[in-house]
Design a protein around this motif. Structure first.
Motif, mmCIF file in Angstrom:
data_model
loop_
_atom_site.group_PDB
_atom_site.id
_atom_site.type_symbol
_atom_site.label_atom_id
_atom_site.label_comp_id
_atom_site.label_asym_id
_atom_site.label_seq_id
_atom_site.Cartn_x
_atom_site.Cartn_y
_atom_site.Cartn_z
ATOM 1 N N SER A 1 41.050 46.241 32.463
ATOM 2 C CA SER A 1 39.808 45.739 31.881
ATOM 3 C C SER A 1 39.097 44.891 32.923
ATOM 4 C CB SER A 1 40.080 44.897 30.629
ATOM 5 O OG SER A 1 40.677 45.666 29.615
ATOM 6 N N THR A 2 37.779 44.883 32.876
ATOM 7 C CA THR A 2 36.991 44.086 33.811
ATOM 8 C C THR A 2 36.649 42.755 33.173
ATOM 9 O OG1 THR A 2 36.056 46.073 34.835
ATOM 10 C CG2 THR A 2 34.904 43.990 35.206
ATOM 11 N N PRO B 1 35.934 49.057 31.826
ATOM 12 C CA PRO B 1 35.162 49.457 33.006
ATOM 13 C C PRO B 1 34.564 50.852 32.908
ATOM 14 C CG PRO B 1 37.515 49.548 33.472
ATOM 15 C CD PRO B 1 37.374 48.899 32.128
ATOM 16 N N ASP C 1 31.319 40.962 37.769
ATOM 17 C CA ASP C 1 32.747 41.258 37.716
ATOM 18 C C ASP C 1 33.519 40.139 38.420
ATOM 19 O OD1 ASP C 1 31.493 43.517 36.832
ATOM 20 O OD2 ASP C 1 32.612 44.908 38.095
ATOM 21 N N THR D 1 40.268 41.900 37.533
ATOM 22 C CA THR D 1 40.772 43.019 36.736
ATOM 23 C C THR D 1 41.977 42.541 35.934
ATOM 24 O OG1 THR D 1 40.029 44.669 38.333
ATOM 25 C CG2 THR D 1 41.746 45.338 36.789
#
Length: 267
Positions: A103-104, A239, A254, A257
Motif C-alpha cells: 500500500s502507498t 497503488p 507518496d 510503502t
C-alpha cells in the motif's frame, strides 16, 4: 511503542482508539480486536523486520500460536521500503496461498482544490442514526468480497467502532449527500499531536465519476489542517487503484510503502 512506518503507526493508533489490544512482544507486536475477531487487520502480527532465511514457516507458526482460533493469517512488516524479505520470500508465501499487498502511504501538509469540484452534492458530517445506517449500506455496496452473513456482521462491528471513535471525540466522519441519501464518505481521526489519518474513502458505485470523492477529500482535508489543528494528513492508498491519482492531484505525496501479508480462510 516505537513504530517506524507512518502507515502502521497510525493504524495502531486508530485500532487502539477502537478498543483493540496491543502487546509488544519485542520482535513483533500482537494486535487483537476481541470485539471483531474476523477483522483480519484488527487481529494480526506486526513484525519489526522483513523475512529472513527460514522465517516464513516460523512466523506462520507464531501467528497460529498467538491466534489459535483464527481462520485467517495476517502479518505486517514495520518497514517503509516495501521489501518483503530475502530473495524467494514472496514466492514462498504465494505458494502457501498468501497475498502480499503493498500500500502507498501518502502525506500532505497543504492541499489544493480539485480541478473540477462537484457542486451538486451537499457536504456535511454524519450525525444521525440514519446517516450511520447508510454508511454501513455504502460499505457493503463497495465490498470486494462475498457479502454473506459473516461479512455483514464484520461490517456492522467495524461501523460500531468507527462511530464510537467519533462519539468519543477522536475524529469526524464526513459525507457527501444527494438530499438525504449518502453518496460518499470518509473518516478523519486526530492523534492530538499533529497527525490526522483518513479512513475508508468510498463512493457509491452509482455516484462515481462526478468529482464527489475529490471534493469530499478536499473538504475534509481543509477542515483537518485548519479547525482540526493537524499539521500532517495521512492517507493509505492502493497503488493500483485510480483513487490514488485523485489524492496526488489534491497535494498528497507518496511517503512510503506499507506491506501486508494475508492468507484467507480457504487456504
Amino acid at each position: 511503542m516505537e513504530i517506524k512506518s507512518l502507515g502502521y503507526r497510525t493504524d495502531l493508533f486508530l485500532l487502539g482508539l477502537g478498543g483493540s489490544e496491543l502487546h509488544d512482544n519485542g520482535e513483533y507486536v500482537v494486535v487483537r480486536t476481541p470485539a471483531n475477531p474476523t477483522f483480519w487487520w484488527g487481529n494480526y502480527l506486526l513484525y519489526r523486520t522483513p523475512f529472513g532465511p527460514g522465517d516464513v514457516e516460523r512466523r506462520l507458526g507464531e501467528f497460529r500460536k498467538e491466534f489459535p482460533e483464527a481462520d485467517h493469517v495476517a502479518i505486517g512488516i514495520d518497514s517503509t521500503d516495501g521489501v518483503v524479505g530475502v530473495d524467494g520470500t514472496k514466492e514462498e508465501l504465494v505458494a502457501l496461498g498468501a497475498t502480499v499487498d503493498p500500500s502507498t502511504v501518502m502525506a500532505a501538509s497543504t492541499v489544493v482544490a480539485p480541478a473540477r469540484p462537484n457542486t451538486t452534492s451537499t457536504y456535511r458530517l454524519l450525525s444521525s442514526d440514519d446517516d450511520w445506517t447508510q454508511l454501513e449500506a455504502l460499505t457493503l455496496a463497495n465490498a470486494t468480497m462475498t457479502v454473506d452473513d459473516a461479512y455483514v456482521e464484520y461490517t456492522h462491528r467495524r461501523q460500531l467502532a468507527d462511530r464510537g471513535r467519533v462519539e468519543a471525540g477522536h475524529g469526524l466522519w464526513f459525507g457527501a449527500f444527494d438530499g438525504d441519501r449518502l453518496q460518499a464518505s470518509l473518516g478523519l481521526m486526530f492523534d492530538g499531536a499533529g497527525l490526522a489519518r483518513f479512513q475508508t474513502v468510498q463512493t457509491h458505485p452509482d455516484d462515481r465519476n462526478q468529482g464527489i470523492a475529490s471534493t469530499l477529500v478536499h473538504h475534509a482535508s481543509t477542515y483537518g489542517l485548519t479547525e482540526g489543528g493537524a499539521k500532517t494528513l495521512v492517507m493509505v492508498a492502493d497503488p493500483d487503484y485510480l483513487a490514488i491519482r485523485i489524492y496526488r492531484a489534491l497535494g498528497f505525496s507518496d511517503s512510503e510503502t506499507q506491506l501486508g501479508i494475508t492468507i484467507p480462510p480457504s487456504s
